[in-house]
Design a protein around this motif. Sequence first.
Motif, PDB file in Angstrom:
ATOM      1  N   VAL A 114       0.824  -1.209   0.000  1.00 29.43           N
ATOM      2  CA  VAL A 114       0.000   0.000   0.000  1.00 29.43           C
ATOM      3  C   VAL A 114       0.854   1.254   0.000  1.00 29.43           C
ATOM      4  O   VAL A 114       0.719   2.122  -0.875  1.00 29.43           O
ATOM      5  CB  VAL A 114      -0.960   0.005   1.214  1.00 29.43           C
ATOM      6  N   PHE A 115       1.759   1.380   0.971  1.00 34.18           N
ATOM      7  CA  PHE A 115       2.520   2.620   1.120  1.00 34.18           C
ATOM      8  C   PHE A 115       3.768   2.677   0.247  1.00 34.18           C
ATOM      9  O   PHE A 115       4.199   3.756  -0.152  1.00 34.18           O
ATOM     10  CB  PHE A 115       2.911   2.827   2.580  1.00 34.18           C
ATOM     11  N   GLY A 116       4.341   1.506  -0.057  1.00 29.49           N
ATOM     12  CA  GLY A 116       5.533   1.484  -0.894  1.00 29.49           C
ATOM     13  C   GLY A 116       5.198   1.483  -2.377  1.00 29.49           C
ATOM     14  O   GLY A 116       5.674   2.321  -3.136  1.00 29.49           O
ATOM     15  N   ASP A 117       4.327   0.531  -2.776  1.00 33.19           N
ATOM     16  CA  ASP A 117       3.960   0.396  -4.190  1.00 33.19           C
ATOM     17  C   ASP A 117       2.817   1.317  -4.593  1.00 33.19           C
ATOM     18  O   ASP A 117       2.509   1.417  -5.789  1.00 33.19           O
ATOM     19  CB  ASP A 117       3.570  -1.051  -4.491  1.00 33.19           C
ATOM     20  N   LYS A 118       2.156   1.922  -3.601  1.00 33.66           N
ATOM     21  CA  LYS A 118       0.989   2.798  -3.858  1.00 33.66           C
ATOM     22  C   LYS A 118      -0.096   2.025  -4.616  1.00 33.66           C
ATOM     23  O   LYS A 118      -0.695   2.492  -5.578  1.00 33.66           O
ATOM     24  CB  LYS A 118       1.378   4.047  -4.669  1.00 33.66           C
ATOM     25  N   ASP A 119      -0.345   0.777  -4.155  1.00 30.22           N
ATOM     26  CA  ASP A 119      -1.278  -0.135  -4.805  1.00 30.22           C
ATOM     27  C   ASP A 119      -2.698   0.163  -4.310  1.00 30.22           C
ATOM     28  O   ASP A 119      -3.080  -0.230  -3.207  1.00 30.22           O
ATOM     29  CB  ASP A 119      -0.878  -1.580  -4.473  1.00 30.22           C
ATOM     30  N   GLU A 120      -3.489   0.840  -5.147  1.00 30.41           N
ATOM     31  CA  GLU A 120      -4.817   1.230  -4.703  1.00 30.41           C
ATOM     32  C   GLU A 120      -5.760   0.035  -4.587  1.00 30.41           C
ATOM     33  O   GLU A 120      -6.689   0.058  -3.753  1.00 30.41           O
ATOM     34  CB  GLU A 120      -5.412   2.285  -5.633  1.00 30.41           C
ATOM     35  N   ALA A 121      -5.523  -1.030  -5.363  1.00 32.01           N
ATOM     36  CA  ALA A 121      -6.359  -2.234  -5.239  1.00 32.01           C
ATOM     37  C   ALA A 121      -6.148  -2.881  -3.874  1.00 32.01           C
ATOM     38  O   ALA A 121      -7.109  -3.326  -3.229  1.00 32.01           O
ATOM     39  CB  ALA A 121      -6.019  -3.226  -6.348  1.00 32.01           C
ATOM     40  N   ALA A 122      -4.896  -2.914  -3.421  1.00 32.30           N
ATOM     41  CA  ALA A 122      -4.615  -3.450  -2.090  1.00 32.30           C
ATOM     42  C   ALA A 122      -5.241  -2.574  -1.025  1.00 32.30           C
ATOM     43  O   ALA A 122      -5.790  -3.059  -0.033  1.00 32.30           O
ATOM     44  CB  ALA A 122      -3.105  -3.560  -1.877  1.00 32.30           C
ATOM     45  N   ALA A 123      -5.187  -1.244  -1.231  1.00 36.38           N
ATOM     46  CA  ALA A 123      -5.761  -0.317  -0.260  1.00 36.38           C
ATOM     47  C   ALA A 123      -7.266  -0.493  -0.141  1.00 36.38           C
ATOM     48  O   ALA A 123      -7.849  -0.222   0.917  1.00 36.38           O
ATOM     49  CB  ALA A 123      -5.428   1.121  -0.652  1.00 36.38           C
ATOM     50  N   ALA A 124      -7.899  -0.947  -1.227  1.00 42.98           N
ATOM     51  CA  ALA A 124      -9.349  -1.142  -1.233  1.00 42.98           C
ATOM     52  C   ALA A 124      -9.746  -2.547  -0.799  1.00 42.98           C
ATOM     53  O   ALA A 124     -10.940  -2.847  -0.688  1.00 42.98           O
ATOM     54  CB  ALA A 124      -9.896  -0.872  -2.634  1.00 42.98           C
ATOM     55  N   GLY A 125      -8.767  -3.411  -0.543  1.00 38.83           N
ATOM     56  CA  GLY A 125      -9.022  -4.822  -0.303  1.00 38.83           C
ATOM     57  C   GLY A 125      -9.456  -5.189   1.103  1.00 38.83           C
ATOM     58  O   GLY A 125      -9.508  -4.352   2.009  1.00 38.83           O
ATOM     59  N   PRO A 126      -9.759  -6.482   1.294  1.00 43.69           N
ATOM     60  CA  PRO A 126     -10.277  -6.970   2.581  1.00 43.69           C
ATOM     61  C   PRO A 126      -9.276  -6.880   3.724  1.00 43.69           C
ATOM     62  O   PRO A 126      -9.692  -6.722   4.882  1.00 43.69           O
ATOM     63  CB  PRO A 126     -10.647  -8.426   2.281  1.00 43.69           C
ATOM     64  N   GLU A 127      -7.977  -6.975   3.433  1.00 43.67           N
ATOM     65  CA  GLU A 127      -6.999  -6.875   4.512  1.00 43.67           C
ATOM     66  C   GLU A 127      -7.008  -5.477   5.128  1.00 43.67           C
ATOM     67  O   GLU A 127      -6.903  -5.320   6.347  1.00 43.67           O
ATOM     68  CB  GLU A 127      -5.600  -7.212   3.992  1.00 43.67           C
ATOM     69  N   ILE A 128      -7.147  -4.476   4.286  1.00 41.45           N
ATOM     70  CA  ILE A 128      -7.200  -3.108   4.801  1.00 41.45           C
ATOM     71  C   ILE A 128      -8.548  -2.836   5.463  1.00 41.45           C
ATOM     72  O   ILE A 128      -8.638  -2.031   6.395  1.00 41.45           O
ATOM     73  CB  ILE A 128      -6.912  -2.086   3.686  1.00 41.45           C
ATOM     74  N   ALA A 129      -9.595  -3.521   5.020  1.00 41.76           N
ATOM     75  CA  ALA A 129     -10.889  -3.397   5.697  1.00 41.76           C
ATOM     76  C   ALA A 129     -10.768  -3.865   7.150  1.00 41.76           C
ATOM     77  O   ALA A 129     -11.381  -3.275   8.053  1.00 41.76           O
ATOM     78  CB  ALA A 129     -11.948  -4.201   4.962  1.00 41.76           C
ATOM     79  N   LYS A 130      -9.974  -4.913   7.396  1.00 41.12           N
ATOM     80  CA  LYS A 130      -9.742  -5.386   8.765  1.00 41.12           C
ATOM     81  C   LYS A 130      -9.013  -4.317   9.586  1.00 41.12           C
ATOM     82  O   LYS A 130      -9.295  -4.131  10.774  1.00 41.12           O
ATOM     83  CB  LYS A 130      -8.913  -6.664   8.745  1.00 41.12           C
ATOM     84  N   VAL A 131      -8.106  -3.617   8.922  1.00 37.44           N
ATOM     85  CA  VAL A 131      -7.367  -2.556   9.609  1.00 37.44           C
ATOM     86  C   VAL A 131      -8.315  -1.429   9.990  1.00 37.44           C
ATOM     87  O   VAL A 131      -8.231  -0.873  11.102  1.00 37.44           O
ATOM     88  CB  VAL A 131      -6.217  -2.039   8.726  1.00 37.44           C
TER      89      VAL A 131
END
Length: 411
Positions: A210-227
């Motif tokens: 998320v913060f290194g690659d600036k991957d917006e799909a990862a930022a929108a994903g279920p793992e970040i929803a848990k965060v």
Amino acid sequence: MNIRLTAAALAASVALAAGSAAATDLEVTHWWTSGGEAAAVAELAKAFDATGNKWVDGAIAGSGGTARPIMISRITGGDPMGATQFNHGRQAEELVQAGLMRDLTDVATAENWKEIVRPSSLLDSCTIDGKIYCAPVNIHSWQWLWLSNAAFKTAGVDVPKNWDEFVAAAPALEKAGIVPLAVGGQPWQASGAFDVLMLAIGGKDTFLKVFGDKDEAAAAGPEIAKVFKAADDARRMSKGTNVQDWNQATNMVITGKAGGQIMGDWAQGEFQIAGKKAGEDYTCLPGLGVTEVIATGGDAFYFPLLKDEEKSKAQAVLASTLLNPATQVAFNLKKGSLPVRGDVDLNTANDCMKKGLDILAKGEVVQWTDQLLSADSQKQKEDLFSEFFANPSMTPEDAQKRFVDIIASAD
């Protein structure tokens, strides 16, 4: 270029450097103003004064968010200080690109910084176009949960060993009239707490994606929803904190008015000033007791270009002094941070510092958001999480959508 405002004796190298320059006053700006921070910065001043020069303290009350615009404005406005604190990373990037900061490559080369500074990413963060522009002074890790042993005893529950146990203990703390989680009102505190939750709960790979690659799909994903669910828990538990500054929130933990605080290892300085002992009066959980990884962020000093030749010489002396082994030990023991040198003796470190040293020795480290994101992107993130923690009506889902937009445009 548009600048965004968004004790032991010193080593012979320092003595030689001091001998080559006439003694002079050098103003040093920083935002270390709490009790623990003031005790630590006094060690830097004492070491520099021992070279025959004079540290003129330019402390700016508040925090980095308050101090940095003032520092930058002075430099760009033609009133530079002798040296100034920034965090490791990209905060001074445009000042360097505008030709306003001094190149320290000669000092770094003469004193072999590339061999002694560990991890190497610290010096990498000081390097632009192959030249070194700052002197790192510590490794400050954000990834800690500080717990008041007395608060949990009062609440009649065991001191938690991880984040889930901490959340589960919150009702008992509240019943005893204790705020479960102290979070001050400064925007960087809420943003930093979220980043810590992301690394602990999302894991290192997700954090870097998320913060290194600036991957917006990862930022929108279920793992970040848990965060964001965890951030929602943190928001709920922090209700009633009612303080602004980070050290005021730390004091709530010290006095047993709060069960815990997510805060960097600089909080240790406040516990020390209060006479509290790690492992007895308070407990520290690196990585929130979930993912024992620490960031290699921290503080570094930059040196604006000066026309005064004697002050320029004094800058080189100060840069050398900051990385001197004796200075590194004295400063970091007071600050609660880890030294940037891998060759110093820290046998007197407390239990929490030793935990950090063990994690560092294992190589379980990651670059922090100050190193991975521009100052503008960081400010957008701070604005989001300041609002999220202050506004219970903002849902985790809505906050995640805004977060995705920030990551999509991040640089």
